[in-house]
Design an enzyme around this catalytic site. Structure first.
Site, PDB file in Angstrom:
ATOM      1  CE  LYS A  25      -3.797  -2.112   2.606  1.00  0.00           C
ATOM      2  NZ  LYS A  25      -4.512  -2.092   3.899  1.00  0.00           N
TER       3      LYS A  25
ATOM      4  CB  ALA B 157      -1.266   0.616   8.636  1.00  0.00           C
ATOM      5  CG  ASP B 158      -3.592  -4.871   5.837  1.00  0.00           C
ATOM      6  OD1 ASP B 158      -4.322  -5.620   6.520  1.00  0.00           O
ATOM      7  OD2 ASP B 158      -3.898  -4.506   4.692  1.00  0.00           O
ATOM      8  CB  SER B 159      -4.759  -5.531  11.232  1.00  0.00           C
ATOM      9  OG  SER B 159      -4.389  -4.254  11.667  1.00  0.00           O
TER      10      SER B 159
END
Length: 198
Positions: free
Chosen positions: A57, A73-75
């Site tokens: 991203k 950011a990611d989870s």
């Protein structure tokens, strides 16, 4: 220098705004499911998957805005048996996901990557453990009726800052990480770069 959040996540935008971080948000529109499937096939760790999604991203937006710092950011959620849970996207999948997680402890892993001029310059991850209480079908129905479409794009099908808090009996970890961003580490880096007062 400007900070760009490579996401339209309301939770991440709210965290940055509440912390007094000037930023612009631009959606990255990457194939998260395809990237995740490829990394699972390579037997990548959940930490690596979250980091890779965050990096993809940030890189995409950084190439379009080379003069900015771009935060991706990611989870990911890892169930008790080690499988990954995706964003539910539909009401039936959300119901099934909540039934799967109910009564168990899962891990939520968040990662952040900052890119500059099309290259990663900083990265950080964090993890939390969440014990979801046993949920009745009636509660799941009421919960999803109340939350509506807001949780369909949330990994784990909850917003811990809202009604999602009612799903849990115990939480071990940073609330910012649970909301999808290791915010304190991001703030430290922005101070180092002179974008926040020290």
């Amino acid at each position: 220098m400007m900070l760009v959040l490579a996401s339209q996540s309301a939770a991440r935008r709210a965290m940055l705004s509440a912390a007094g971080v000037p930023h612009e948000a631009l959606p990255a529109h990457v194939d998260e499911e395809g990237i995740t499937a490829g990394l699972i096939a390579e037997q990548a760790s959940p930490e690596r998957i979250a980091d890779a999604l965050a990096e993809v991203k940030a890189l995409k937006i950084s190439r379009q805005h080379p003069g900015a710092l771009v935060l991706g950011a990611d989870s990911v959620v890892v169930t008790a048996d080690g499988s990954l849970v995706n964003k539910p996207e539909t009401r039936p999948r959300a119901e099934a996901q909540l039934r799967q997680l109910a009564g168990t402890t899962h891990r939520l892993i968040s990662a952040a990557v900052i890119c500059e001029a099309g290259k990663p310059v900083w990265r950080q991850g964090g993890a939390a453990r969440l014990k979801m209480r046993t949920l009745s079908d009636a509660f799941i129905t009421r919960y999803l009726d109340a939350e509506g479409d807001a949780v369909l794009g949330c990994v784990g099908c909850y917003r811990i800052e809202g009604l999602g808090a009612q799903l849990f009996s115990r939480i071990d970890g940073d609330q910012f990480v649970i909301r999808g961003l290791p915010l304190l580490a991001v703030l430290d880096y922005l101070r180092v770069r002179g974008m926040l007062p020290s």
